[in-house]
Design a protein around this motif. Structure first.
Motif, PDB file in Angstrom:
ATOM      1  N   ILE A  31      37.981  44.773  27.795  1.00 17.55           N
ATOM      2  CA  ILE A  31      38.220  44.264  29.143  1.00 17.55           C
ATOM      3  C   ILE A  31      39.621  43.680  29.188  1.00 17.55           C
ATOM      4  N   GLU A  32      40.378  44.049  30.211  1.00 15.99           N
ATOM      5  CA  GLU A  32      41.727  43.530  30.416  1.00 15.99           C
ATOM      6  C   GLU A  32      41.751  42.706  31.696  1.00 15.99           C
ATOM      7  N   ILE A  33      42.497  41.600  31.656  1.00  9.56           N
ATOM      8  CA  ILE A  33      42.548  40.669  32.783  1.00  9.56           C
ATOM      9  C   ILE A  33      43.971  40.632  33.327  1.00  9.56           C
ATOM     10  N   TYR A  34      44.080  40.718  34.663  1.00  9.85           N
ATOM     11  CA  TYR A  34      45.367  40.667  35.340  1.00  9.85           C
ATOM     12  C   TYR A  34      45.333  39.575  36.403  1.00  9.85           C
ATOM     13  N   LEU A  35      46.497  39.037  36.716  1.00 11.36           N
ATOM     14  CA  LEU A  35      46.614  37.980  37.723  1.00 11.36           C
ATOM     15  C   LEU A  35      47.457  38.471  38.885  1.00 11.36           C
ATOM     16  N   LEU A  88      47.250  39.267  31.664  1.00 12.99           N
ATOM     17  CA  LEU A  88      46.943  37.975  31.058  1.00 12.99           C
ATOM     18  C   LEU A  88      46.405  38.094  29.643  1.00 12.99           C
ATOM     19  N   GLY A  89      45.680  39.161  29.328  1.00  8.46           N
ATOM     20  CA  GLY A  89      45.105  39.305  28.000  1.00  8.46           C
ATOM     21  C   GLY A  89      43.943  40.273  28.024  1.00  8.46           C
ATOM     22  N   SER A  90      43.340  40.491  26.841  1.00  7.68           N
ATOM     23  CA  SER A  90      42.243  41.448  26.733  1.00  7.68           C
ATOM     24  C   SER A  90      41.234  40.951  25.709  1.00  7.68           C
ATOM     25  N   PHE A 144      36.973  47.999  30.999  1.00  5.89           N
ATOM     26  CA  PHE A 144      37.059  47.426  32.339  1.00  5.89           C
ATOM     27  C   PHE A 144      38.397  46.726  32.521  1.00  5.89           C
ATOM     28  N   GLU A 145      38.816  46.640  33.773  1.00  2.00           N
ATOM     29  CA  GLU A 145      39.955  45.811  34.149  1.00  2.00           C
ATOM     30  C   GLU A 145      39.512  44.896  35.286  1.00  2.00           C
ATOM     31  N   TYR A 146      39.847  43.607  35.147  1.00  2.00           N
ATOM     32  CA  TYR A 146      39.511  42.640  36.187  1.00  2.00           C
ATOM     33  C   TYR A 146      40.785  42.012  36.736  1.00  2.00           C
TER      34      TYR A 146
END
Length: 432
Positions: A31-35, A88-90, A144-146
């Motif tokens: 899972i990767e997180i973006y802002l 932001l990170g994974s 996933f990407e959030y």
């Protein structure tokens, strides 16, 4: 020989176990997180990002773990709009449920407004972190990407009592590709434009980028209203019945703004509404007049932009003062609403004196003018007086209090004139 066989078996068994772990590891998704951000009326909004955590457990209070590849440091949220994102990170997915995400901030948060820098106090983010709870089932073997959408404008509050800005975060999280999305381009790309999409009590905001482009993703299914709010020169635009469905990416294409009319409007309400008034609107070049309606409302339309003085003139003999409202600004395409304007009665007063007999009767005296009543009582010698009664024709009521064996009495059409004293002489009470 048996000894060597045992060692070989143990070694082989260890190698098999390690390979099994690698297979399990490789079968897990990530899972990767973006802002990203919505706009705010500031030059900069800088957050001091210290860590980003994820939770795969059933507890909101424990089980938080850091993402991989987190880059701590300051982020100007206002650089993240119009589809711009920051990684932001994974993390590898550890269970079939994502409980939520958490942003942990440091102490060096600040905003810039009109070139001035102000500290941004974020107590919750510094102590327990900014939590975005999902509690969403997740396939453990998929990637996933959030997107974390940070609404800077809604998140910043000014604490007037302590003279400081506070960060009370408003965030939402959505999976990339989930829900629907909306995009479009404002033809007048140089116009600073707020774009909001509204569903019931929920509003999601953004602004156009330098090309006039805007984008909003992760929208839940439903009917929305789109509000396009450009600067003063152009009219606000509302688009109704925008139907968002899951997986539906709506492109509104190019939206052309209409310039506002070159005249403005002034509106207001005179109180009390029963007083008929003439209203003059004047500047150095012109004077315009109108009258208030039955409910006190008044309206000036098609007024050239500029600064005006408003003069309210009550009708003659109304006993109300003129009133001036200075520096009323008329803006092209806008309505300047002056709200409720209270006009005051004229200070036209006189005195009323007299004497009640017998003086031994303690008497209450009322001076009645229309719906207004003023009271006084007699002195030991029977004298009474009223100061600063409004000019007019009064009814006087004499009400014996003690002893109670005297009748009340009335005296009609007693004139009080401005600046004068009306002496009604002796009033004799009658026994019952």
């Amino acid at each position: 020989m048996a000894k060597w066989t045992c060692v070989f078996v143990l070694l082989f068994s260890g190698l098999f176990s390690c390979g099994e772990k690698e297979d399990i590891q490789s079968s897990r998704g990530s899972i990767e997180i973006y802002l990203t951000d919505a706009p705010a009326a500031f030059d900069e909004v800088n957050i001091d990002l210290r860590n980003v955590l994820i939770n795969f457990t059933d507890s909101e209070n424990s089980g938080w773990q850091s993402l991989d590849e987190v880059e701590a440091g300051q982020i100007d949220l206002l650089n993240l709009y119009g589809g711009i994102e920051k990684f932001l990170g994974s993390s590898l997915i550890e269970s079939e449920k994502i409980t939520g995400f958490m942003l942990v901030l440091g102490n060096d948060n600040y905003l810039v407004k009109e070139g001035m820098e102000y500290p941004l106090f974020a107590p919750g983010a510094q102590q327990s972190g900014l939590k975005i709870m999902l509690n969403k089932p997740t396939a453990i073997s998929q990637d996933f990407e959030y997107i974390l959408d940070f609404d800077a404008m809604a998140s910043i509050q000014y604490d007037q009592q302590n003279d400081q800005y506070k960060l009370i975060p408003v965030l939402r999280a959505f999976e990339r590709g989930s829900g629907g999305s909306l995009r479009g381009t404002i033809l007048q790309k140089d116009v600073f434009t707020y774009v909001s999409i509204i569903k019931g009590a929920d509003t999601i905001n953004t602004i156009t980028n330098s090309d006039g482009y805007f984008f909003m993703g992760g929208l839940a299914a439903g009917n929305y209203v789109l509000s396009v709010s450009p600067d003063r020169k152009y009219q606000k635009l509302m688009l109704d019945d925008i139907n968002i469905t899951a997986g539906n990416n709506i492109d509104l294409g190019v939206i052309s703004l209409s310039e506002k009319p070159n005249t403005g409007t002034i509106a207001g309400k005179i109180v009390p509404a029963s007083v008929s008034t003439t209203i003059l609107l004047a500047n150095d070049l012109d004077t315009i007049n109108t009258i208030n309606g039955q409910n006190g409302d008044f309206l000036f339309e098609q007024i050239e932009p500029g600064i005006y003085d408003l003069l309210i003139i009550p009708e003659v003999n109304s006993n109300y003062e003129n009133k001036i409202i200075s520096e009323v600004e008329v803006i092209a395409g806008d309505t300047t609403d002056l709200g409720v304007i209270q006009i005051n009665k004229l200070n036209r007063t006189g005195q009323l004196i007299g004497k009640v007999a017998p003086a031994s009767v303690d008497t209450r005296v009322a001076a009645i003018l229309d719906s207004d009543t003023t009271f006084t009582t007699t002195q030991n010698n029977g004298d009474f007086y009223f100061e600063q009664l409004e000019e007019g024709s009064y009814t006087l009521w004499f009400d014996p209090i003690e002893p109670t064996d005297y009748l009340e009495g009335f005296l009609y059409d007693v004139k009080v004139n401005e600046g004068k004293t009306t002496d009604i002489g002796n009033i004799k009470l009658s026994k019952k």
